[in-house]
Design a protein around this motif. Structure first.
Motif, mmCIF file in Angstrom:
data_model
loop_
_atom_site.group_PDB
_atom_site.id
_atom_site.type_symbol
_atom_site.label_atom_id
_atom_site.label_comp_id
_atom_site.label_asym_id
_atom_site.label_seq_id
_atom_site.Cartn_x
_atom_site.Cartn_y
_atom_site.Cartn_z
ATOM 1 N N ALA A 71 5.130 15.816 -2.837
ATOM 2 C CA ALA A 71 4.121 15.579 -3.433
ATOM 3 C C ALA A 71 2.668 16.504 -3.674
ATOM 4 N N HIS A 72 1.823 15.296 -2.184
ATOM 5 C CA HIS A 72 0.936 16.172 -1.540
ATOM 6 C C HIS A 72 0.531 16.525 0.202
ATOM 7 N N PRO A 73 1.296 16.866 0.412
ATOM 8 C CA PRO A 73 1.432 18.038 1.837
ATOM 9 C C PRO A 73 0.071 17.457 2.692
ATOM 10 N N ILE B 38 8.193 12.939 -0.406
ATOM 11 C CA ILE B 38 7.432 12.404 0.369
ATOM 12 C C ILE B 38 6.209 12.837 -0.579
ATOM 13 N N ILE B 39 5.833 11.714 -1.430
ATOM 14 C CA ILE B 39 4.332 11.524 -1.631
ATOM 15 C C ILE B 39 3.006 11.779 -0.885
ATOM 16 N N GLY B 40 2.649 11.623 -0.169
ATOM 17 C CA GLY B 40 1.327 12.077 0.272
ATOM 18 C C GLY B 40 0.863 11.046 1.619
ATOM 19 N N VAL C 14 16.260 9.427 -0.784
ATOM 20 C CA VAL C 14 15.113 8.622 -0.139
ATOM 21 C C VAL C 14 13.602 9.203 -0.081
ATOM 22 N N PHE C 15 12.717 7.650 -1.264
ATOM 23 C CA PHE C 15 12.012 8.201 -1.582
ATOM 24 C C PHE C 15 10.684 6.776 -0.943
ATOM 25 N N ILE C 16 9.696 8.420 -0.323
ATOM 26 C CA ILE C 16 8.409 7.894 0.610
ATOM 27 C C ILE C 16 6.999 7.641 0.084
ATOM 28 N N GLY C 17 7.156 6.636 -0.106
ATOM 29 C CA GLY C 17 5.287 6.122 -1.120
ATOM 30 C C GLY C 17 4.184 6.525 -0.590
ATOM 31 N N THR C 18 3.507 7.010 -0.768
ATOM 32 C CA THR C 18 1.806 7.253 -0.297
ATOM 33 C C THR C 18 1.740 6.460 0.581
ATOM 34 N N GLY C 19 1.195 6.926 2.063
ATOM 35 C CA GLY C 19 0.899 6.276 3.089
ATOM 36 C C GLY C 19 1.729 5.646 4.043
ATOM 37 N N VAL D 134 17.343 5.342 -0.131
ATOM 38 C CA VAL D 134 15.997 3.803 0.387
ATOM 39 C C VAL D 134 14.190 4.584 -0.408
ATOM 40 N N LYS D 135 13.392 2.737 -1.347
ATOM 41 C CA LYS D 135 12.796 3.218 -1.185
ATOM 42 C C LYS D 135 11.483 2.590 -0.496
ATOM 43 N N ILE D 136 10.378 3.302 -0.436
ATOM 44 C CA ILE D 136 9.769 3.273 0.611
ATOM 45 C C ILE D 136 8.490 2.870 0.009
ATOM 46 N N ALA D 137 7.786 1.532 -0.726
ATOM 47 C CA ALA D 137 6.953 1.690 -0.307
ATOM 48 C C ALA D 137 5.096 2.393 0.109
ATOM 49 N N ALA D 138 4.266 2.154 -1.165
ATOM 50 C CA ALA D 138 2.868 2.701 -0.391
ATOM 51 C C ALA D 138 2.303 1.275 0.742
ATOM 52 N N ASN D 139 2.234 2.670 1.679
ATOM 53 C CA ASN D 139 1.374 2.175 2.380
ATOM 54 C C ASN D 139 2.744 1.020 3.466
ATOM 55 N N CYS E 64 17.673 -0.182 -0.206
ATOM 56 C CA CYS E 64 17.283 -1.416 -0.554
ATOM 57 C C CYS E 64 15.501 -0.401 -0.779
ATOM 58 N N THR E 65 14.893 -1.576 -1.002
ATOM 59 C CA THR E 65 13.267 -0.758 -1.416
ATOM 60 C C THR E 65 12.380 -2.185 -0.208
ATOM 61 N N VAL E 66 11.444 -1.281 1.072
ATOM 62 C CA VAL E 66 11.449 -1.926 1.849
ATOM 63 C C VAL E 66 9.203 -1.553 1.187
ATOM 64 N N ALA E 67 8.644 -2.606 1.899
ATOM 65 C CA ALA E 67 7.539 -2.987 1.218
ATOM 66 C C ALA E 67 7.051 -3.851 2.292
ATOM 67 N N GLY E 68 5.422 -3.621 3.246
ATOM 68 C CA GLY E 68 4.659 -4.001 3.796
ATOM 69 C C GLY E 68 4.765 -3.463 4.934
ATOM 70 N N MET E 69 3.838 -4.550 5.948
ATOM 71 C CA MET E 69 3.723 -3.959 7.376
ATOM 72 C C MET E 69 3.996 -5.319 8.302
ATOM 73 N N VAL F 10 12.806 -5.900 3.484
ATOM 74 C CA VAL F 10 12.844 -5.666 2.413
ATOM 75 C C VAL F 10 12.295 -6.283 1.311
ATOM 76 N N VAL F 11 12.084 -5.746 -0.033
ATOM 77 C CA VAL F 11 11.389 -6.581 -1.779
ATOM 78 C C VAL F 11 12.748 -6.530 -2.175
ATOM 79 N N ARG F 12 13.790 -5.138 -2.142
ATOM 80 C CA ARG F 12 14.146 -5.202 -2.581
ATOM 81 C C ARG F 12 15.833 -4.473 -2.427
ATOM 82 N N LYS F 13 16.942 -5.758 -3.067
ATOM 83 C CA LYS F 13 18.321 -4.779 -2.157
ATOM 84 C C LYS F 13 18.808 -4.527 -3.768
HETATM 85 C C1 LIG Z 1 8.400 0.776 -3.839
HETATM 86 C C2 LIG Z 1 7.710 1.126 -5.131
HETATM 87 C C3 LIG Z 1 8.617 3.054 -5.413
HETATM 88 C C4 LIG Z 1 7.970 0.515 -6.555
HETATM 89 O O1 LIG Z 1 9.761 0.300 -6.371
HETATM 90 P P1 LIG Z 1 10.160 -0.823 -7.348
HETATM 91 O O2 LIG Z 1 11.950 -0.823 -6.335
HETATM 92 O O3 LIG Z 1 10.263 -0.493 -8.822
HETATM 93 O O4 LIG Z 1 9.687 -1.963 -6.731
HETATM 94 P P2 LIG Z 1 9.041 -3.456 -7.488
HETATM 95 O O5 LIG Z 1 7.261 -2.984 -7.780
HETATM 96 O O6 LIG Z 1 9.492 -3.830 -8.432
HETATM 97 O O7 LIG Z 1 8.172 -4.201 -6.761
HETATM 98 C C5 LIG Z 1 8.994 -5.579 -6.038
HETATM 99 C C6 LIG Z 1 8.085 -5.830 -4.817
HETATM 100 O O8 LIG Z 1 7.246 -5.331 -4.181
HETATM 101 C C7 LIG Z 1 5.932 -5.816 -3.935
HETATM 102 N N1 LIG Z 1 5.702 -3.948 -3.909
HETATM 103 C C8 LIG Z 1 5.790 -2.837 -4.522
HETATM 104 N N2 LIG Z 1 4.711 -1.937 -3.591
HETATM 105 C C9 LIG Z 1 4.157 -2.506 -2.948
HETATM 106 C C10 LIG Z 1 3.637 -2.303 -1.752
HETATM 107 N N3 LIG Z 1 3.223 -0.878 -1.562
HETATM 108 N N4 LIG Z 1 3.016 -2.892 -0.869
HETATM 109 C C11 LIG Z 1 3.639 -3.832 -1.111
HETATM 110 N N5 LIG Z 1 4.267 -4.943 -1.773
HETATM 111 C C12 LIG Z 1 4.404 -3.860 -2.800
HETATM 112 C C13 LIG Z 1 5.367 -5.884 -5.447
HETATM 113 O O9 LIG Z 1 4.843 -7.202 -5.070
HETATM 114 C C14 LIG Z 1 7.383 -6.486 -5.572
HETATM 115 O O10 LIG Z 1 6.954 -8.476 -4.752
HETATM 116 P P3 LIG Z 1 7.187 -9.341 -5.727
HETATM 117 O O11 LIG Z 1 8.862 -9.680 -5.847
HETATM 118 O O12 LIG Z 1 7.027 -10.609 -4.363
HETATM 119 O O13 LIG Z 1 6.949 -9.404 -7.152
HETATM 120 C C15 LIG Z 1 6.248 1.256 -5.540
HETATM 121 O O14 LIG Z 1 6.079 0.480 -5.181
HETATM 122 C C16 LIG Z 1 5.730 2.379 -4.281
HETATM 123 O O15 LIG Z 1 4.997 1.845 -3.445
HETATM 124 N N6 LIG Z 1 5.274 3.413 -5.041
HETATM 125 C C17 LIG Z 1 4.387 4.206 -4.708
HETATM 126 C C18 LIG Z 1 3.223 5.165 -5.293
HETATM 127 C C19 LIG Z 1 3.151 6.602 -4.816
HETATM 128 O O16 LIG Z 1 3.160 6.687 -3.551
HETATM 129 N N7 LIG Z 1 2.038 6.545 -5.774
HETATM 130 C C20 LIG Z 1 1.018 7.494 -4.689
HETATM 131 C C21 LIG Z 1 0.874 8.435 -6.490
HETATM 132 S S1 LIG Z 1 -0.403 9.612 -5.811
#
Ligand SMILES: CC(C)(COP(=O)(O)OP(=O)(O)OC[C@H]1O[C@@H](n2cnc3c(N)ncnc32)[C@H](O)[C@@H]1OP(=O)(O)O)[C@@H](O)C(=O)NCCC(=O)NCCS
Length: 186
Positions: A95-97, A113-115, A135-140, A153-158, A169-174, A178-181
């Motif tokens: 999305a944002h190279p 890959i968002i940015g 695979v989805f890889i969020g920003t940062g 797999v979804k990798i959350a922002a940061n 799975c969805t993973v988040a944090g540092m 795994v936050v969602r299976k």
């Molecule tokens: C991962 C993502 C795709 C959401 O996936 P999802 O399967 O819908 O997950 P949910 O929103 O239900 O979140 C699940 C859990 O992870 C946590 N979580 C989601 N994103 C997170 C993040 N970036 N950092 C830490 N925790 C996060 C939520 O708080 C939630 O926790 P809880 O179960 O204790 O309430 C989304 O959070 C994300 O990070 N998107 C990136 C968007 C992006 O890059 N935007 C920039 C556009 S320019």
């Protein structure tokens, strides 16, 4: 086997199909030549992936210096650090190279890959991640080391991903946890 010109066209169409509705996965057959040109005009980020594919094609065809030329161009014009020699499936959507450093062993089809994403080494300079299909890889996000990221797999922002991630799975944090299976594990 060396890619033919039609392979280059096909992979570019697959990448462009992700921009019909930005980020969505669509059938590449929807990308006609005129739509392809329109998408290229409207979406600067798509031009980066097209350059990447041209670099891959020329390198695979043995054109000396082409990969380096394209790699420098991608960095200078788009702020994207990636090697045209990388193995990346069709349907790549960056999305944002700007600020992305992508050095994976392999990336599957329809990667999102968002940015400001880093995929690279952790402790060893030699081994990098293998990323599955869709695979989805969020920003940062950072994906570091010789790990395997499964399909869908979804990798959350940061997130900072240091360990293998199972498919779906969805993973988040540092460090990432795994936050969602998957609803229906394979
Ligand atoms: C991962 C993502 C795709 C959401 O996936 P999802 O399967 O819908 O997950 P949910 O929103 O239900 O979140 C699940 C859990 O992870 C946590 N979580 C989601 N994103 C997170 C993040 N970036 N950092 C830490 N925790 C996060 C939520 O708080 C939630 O926790 P809880 O179960 O204790 O309430 C989304 O959070 C994300 O990070 N998107 C990136 C968007 C992006 O890059 N935007 C920039 C556009 S320019």
């Amino acid at each position: 086997m060396k890619p033919a010109f039609k392979d280059l066209i096909q992979v570019c169409r697959e990448d462009a199909s992700r921009w019909i509705r930005p980020g969505e996965v669509r059938d590449a057959s929807a990308v006609t030549p005129s739509l392809f040109l329109r998408l290229l005009v409207y979406h600067l980020s798509l031009r980066a992936t097209v350059w990447l594919r041209v670099g891959w094609f020329l390198k695979a065809r043995g054109v000396r210096g082409a990969a380096t030329f394209v790699q420098h161009r991608l960095l200078r014009n788009f702020g994207l650090e990636i090697s045209p020699g990388a193995t990346i499936g069709g349907g790549l959507y960056i999305a944002h190279p700007v600020g992305c450093t992508i050095s994976a062993e392999r990336i599957g089809r329809n990667a999102t890959i968002i940015g400001s994403v880093t995929i690279g080494y952790n402790k060893s300079t030699r081994w990098r991640a293998v990323i599955g299909n869709d695979v989805f890889i969020g920003t940062g996000a950072r994906v570091l080391g010789q790990i395997v990221v499964g399909d869908n797999v979804k990798i959350a922002a940061n997130a900072v991903v240091l360990d293998d991630v199972a498919a779906g799975c969805t993973v988040a944090g540092m460090p990432a946890r795994v936050v969602r299976k998957p609803d229906h594990p394979a």
